[in-house]
Design a protein around this motif. Sequence first.
Motif, PDB file in Angstrom:
ATOM      1  N   ARG A  56     -56.214 -47.219  83.714  1.00  0.00           N
ATOM      2  CA  ARG A  56     -56.189 -46.889  85.237  1.00  0.00           C
ATOM      3  C   ARG A  56     -57.095 -45.840  85.601  1.00  0.00           C
ATOM      4  O   ARG A  56     -56.962 -45.237  86.919  1.00  0.00           O
ATOM      5  CB  ARG A  56     -54.731 -46.459  85.634  1.00  0.00           C
ATOM      6  N   SER A 137     -50.748 -58.584  87.595  1.00  0.00           N
ATOM      7  CA  SER A 137     -50.372 -57.339  87.828  1.00  0.00           C
ATOM      8  C   SER A 137     -50.589 -56.873  89.384  1.00  0.00           C
ATOM      9  O   SER A 137     -51.539 -57.274  89.990  1.00  0.00           O
ATOM     10  CB  SER A 137     -51.350 -56.315  86.966  1.00  0.00           C
ATOM     11  N   ASN A 139     -51.033 -53.638  90.390  1.00  0.00           N
ATOM     12  CA  ASN A 139     -51.728 -52.136  90.337  1.00  0.00           C
ATOM     13  C   ASN A 139     -52.616 -52.193  91.389  1.00  0.00           C
ATOM     14  O   ASN A 139     -53.001 -51.344  92.030  1.00  0.00           O
ATOM     15  CB  ASN A 139     -52.126 -52.015  89.198  1.00  0.00           C
ATOM     16  N   SER A 167     -44.996 -56.139  81.998  1.00  0.00           N
ATOM     17  CA  SER A 167     -44.927 -55.008  81.406  1.00  0.00           C
ATOM     18  C   SER A 167     -43.554 -54.254  81.517  1.00  0.00           C
ATOM     19  O   SER A 167     -42.776 -54.700  82.241  1.00  0.00           O
ATOM     20  CB  SER A 167     -45.944 -54.404  81.897  1.00  0.00           C
ATOM     21  N   LYS A 168     -43.374 -53.386  80.681  1.00  0.00           N
ATOM     22  CA  LYS A 168     -42.281 -52.379  80.905  1.00  0.00           C
ATOM     23  C   LYS A 168     -41.797 -51.827  82.170  1.00  0.00           C
ATOM     24  O   LYS A 168     -40.737 -51.724  82.815  1.00  0.00           O
ATOM     25  CB  LYS A 168     -42.302 -51.368  79.779  1.00  0.00           C
ATOM     26  N   SER A 169     -43.003 -51.640  82.941  1.00  0.00           N
ATOM     27  CA  SER A 169     -42.903 -51.166  84.361  1.00  0.00           C
ATOM     28  C   SER A 169     -42.774 -52.232  85.443  1.00  0.00           C
ATOM     29  O   SER A 169     -42.385 -52.005  86.494  1.00  0.00           O
ATOM     30  CB  SER A 169     -44.001 -50.210  84.782  1.00  0.00           C
ATOM     31  N   ARG A 170     -43.056 -53.317  85.009  1.00  0.00           N
ATOM     32  CA  ARG A 170     -42.772 -54.480  85.965  1.00  0.00           C
ATOM     33  C   ARG A 170     -42.211 -55.702  85.354  1.00  0.00           C
ATOM     34  O   ARG A 170     -42.809 -56.936  85.427  1.00  0.00           O
ATOM     35  CB  ARG A 170     -44.400 -55.234  86.345  1.00  0.00           C
TER      36      ARG A 170
END
Length: 244
Positions: A56, A137, A139, A167-170
Amino acid sequence: MSGWIAIAGLGPGDEALVTPEVTDVLGQATDVIGYIPYVARVAPREGLNLHPTDNRVELDRALHALQLAADGARVVVVSSGDPGVFAMASAVFEALENHPEYQDTDIRVLPGITAMLAAAAHAGAPLGHDFCAINLSDNLKPWDMVEHRLRMAARGDFAMAFYNPRSKSRPHQFERTLEILLEECGPDRLIIFARAVSTKDEVIRTVHLGEATPDMADMRTVVLVGNSATKRIGRYVYTPRSAT
């Protein structure tokens, strides 16, 4: 001595899939810049400065490359796969647009084998007709846009390749992706989960959409969805070129 930037793709994982062009330019580099696990794939040597950075921070990384090249460094910005596919090539040119003082920098983009092509080759030929690639994603773009593009690609009967599926966050977004695909394509459409392609951990699994579950994908997985004509022949999956 004037510097330059090469934006290079390291392929999906197997060193045999790194192109000779990329190997050659890495041998000329004074500096290598990239995401931590990708820089780790470059062998250290005397005279080579490695600049691994976290995820990022693509634009910061790109600006650093431009600054080093302006000072005479021979910089290789590394990505996995192909640098022009959801990777660093776009970031470098965006940084160049934002910093026109570096517009005379010698920049070369060196293609690599991206994960969807390696996965397709190991599965057979699921991308043998018209296809599209979508980064799941959100992001860098809103999730509403992801959903819209998913529906339009499915309605256009494209084969599809999905990057960054879950992902773990999504964790919920790939579940929603499967719901949309079921709505638009039906349960019999073939879907391929290709994890860690071209590495010792590679697993390729083909199921029908009605059998697919979100936990079949993670961030090391590229997901391929066939079009309405895609079929399975033994252990191979292919999409006929004559499909409409």
